[in-house]
Design a protein around this motif. Structure first.
Motif, PDB file in Angstrom:
ATOM      1  N   SER A   1     -60.468   9.761 -18.034  1.00 27.88           N
ATOM      2  CA  SER A   1     -59.218   9.926 -18.773  1.00 27.88           C
ATOM      3  C   SER A   1     -58.885  11.403 -18.935  1.00 27.88           C
ATOM      4  O   SER A   1     -57.727  11.812 -18.861  1.00 27.88           O
ATOM      5  N   SER A   2     -59.915  12.227 -19.130  1.00 29.19           N
ATOM      6  CA  SER A   2     -59.692  13.672 -19.229  1.00 29.19           C
ATOM      7  C   SER A   2     -59.358  14.271 -17.868  1.00 29.19           C
ATOM      8  O   SER A   2     -58.518  15.170 -17.759  1.00 29.19           O
ATOM      9  N   GLU A   3     -60.003  13.772 -16.814  1.00 31.32           N
ATOM     10  CA  GLU A   3     -59.727  14.279 -15.470  1.00 31.32           C
ATOM     11  C   GLU A   3     -58.282  14.033 -15.058  1.00 31.32           C
ATOM     12  O   GLU A   3     -57.681  14.835 -14.341  1.00 31.32           O
ATOM     13  N   ILE A   4     -57.712  12.922 -15.490  1.00 30.98           N
ATOM     14  CA  ILE A   4     -56.311  12.628 -15.166  1.00 30.98           C
ATOM     15  C   ILE A   4     -55.412  13.754 -15.654  1.00 30.98           C
ATOM     16  O   ILE A   4     -54.408  14.098 -15.019  1.00 30.98           O
ATOM     17  N   GLU A   5     -55.792  14.359 -16.778  1.00 28.29           N
ATOM     18  CA  GLU A   5     -55.004  15.453 -17.347  1.00 28.29           C
ATOM     19  C   GLU A   5     -55.481  16.824 -16.855  1.00 28.29           C
ATOM     20  O   GLU A   5     -55.049  17.857 -17.367  1.00 28.29           O
TER      21      GLU A   5
END
Length: 366
Positions: free
Chosen positions: A60-64
């Motif tokens: 979820s953090s990598e998506i951002e």
């Protein structure tokens, strides 16, 4: 013209005829996966849960565009869930905040989603009050002081505006309506509600930053409600990370469309189905780890060896060399080589095929 500018917003509509078959297929696979996981013993189920939640936070953090340390995430989750994974890594405040939000959404899924709870999640995501080097409004709706909330890409001077969110003066009304809907009973399937909640929240874009991560947490909360369980054995965020380009394209097309959100719902269901396939890989990994320790249950590993073996079993990134062993185990190069030679002599480690200047090693899994 954006979707929220249409008359009737937010009265979404969709085609039950188009969605009934994929929804039934997803619900069937969801039930089968949960049944398989719950049939596992407690240690294996806990390990699967830990792997899934770790991937969920990381992806979820990598998506951002934000990369978190995997061992820190894993340690933070294990500590909060009371799982014994041996030595715990020190954890940064930003990692703790992301983990805290995600666990609150999924472990306390049955508690009401309120404005104050969303503010707490946002404050946890940005413990320094900054996004990168920029000071942002934390634990409150954006106020418009920085201008319109826009999703843009491209170099400075040639930006492309993909989306512009509702003006800040609408946020109190928009979010009150969203939260009332989220907590109210609905006649349609709760998985559909998860997909709508994700779209609706990220369309309002109520915060200065972190909207995507919070939208996915809201969707995970709704999915947990659809299952009536805090146990997470699949990661929608991990699948969205794999399909990030399609995800953003579908969001943009939907936000620039009308109130018919059938394509978005169809994409969400298909993505969720592929997330269940990813859960099969998690299950295979957990079972392989269990078989490994069963084969070596009487082996006299020292603490360094056991810690590094667990790192390898948990998905070590890159190649394991003696230098990396020494760094991870906080020991000398000579000690690292002795540990490695001992494991090779016992058939636990094997040299990788020659490549590069450093010899690397892998676990023998069969």
């Amino acid at each position: 013209m954006y979707i929220y500018e249409h008359e009737g917003w937010p009265a979404f509509r969709w085609s039950d005829g188009v969605l009934s078959a994929p929804l039934a297929a997803v619900r069937h696979r969801q039930g089968r996966l949960i049944g398989r996981m719950e049939a596992l013993g407690f240690p294996l189920r806990s390990e699967a849960l830990l792997q899934t939640l770790t991937e969920d936070v990381l992806k979820s953090s990598e998506i951002e565009g934000e990369a978190l340390d995997k061992e820190q995430v894993r340690s933070s989750i294990a500590r909060r869930l009371g799982l014994d994974i041996g030595a715990l890594a020190p954890v940064d405040r930003d990692v703790e905040g992301v983990v805290e939000m995600m666990l609150d959404a999924t472990q306390r899924y049955d508690q009401p989603l309120t404005k104050e709870r969303l503010f707490d999640w946002h404050a946890a995501l940005f413990p320094t009050g900054r996004s990168g080097m920029t000071r942002i409004k934390v634990g409150a709706w954006r106020d418009g002081s920085a201008g319109p909330m826009q999703v843009v890409s491209g170099p400075i001077g040639r930006e492309r505006i993909h989306y512009e969110a509702p003006a800040a003066d609408r946020l109190d009304v928009e979010m009150a309506r969203f939260l009332a809907w989220f907590e109210a009973p609905t006649e349609f399937d709760p998985v559909i509600k998860a997909a709508l909640a994700h779209l609706w929240f990220v369309t309002i874009h109520p915060f200065d930053d972190g909207n995507g991560r919070i939208a996915r947490a809201v969707a995970d909360m709704a999915l947990a409600r659809s299952e009536g369980s805090p146990q997470r054995f699949y990661s929608m965020s991990a699948q969205i990370r794999i399909e990030r380009t399609a995800y953003y394209e579908m969001l943009e097309a939907t936000q620039k469309g009308d109130m018919d959100v059938t394509p978005w719902l169809a994409w969400f269901l298909a993505c969720l189905g592929r997330a269940f396939e990813g859960a099969e890989a998690t299950l295979a990994s957990v079972m392989a780890k269990a078989r490994f320790w069963e084969r070596h249950r009487d082996a006299p590993f020292n603490d360094r060896q056991r810690a590094i073996i667990n790192r390898l079993l948990n998905g070590f990134e890159g190649k394991l060399t003696s230098s990396k062993w020494a760094l991870l185990a906080k020991c000398s190069q000579d000690t690292a080589l002795r540990d490695i030679d001992d494991l090779m002599a016992r058939g636990v480690l094997a040299k990788d095929a020659a490549g590069g200047r450093s010899t690397s090693y892998s676990l023998v899994m069969v």
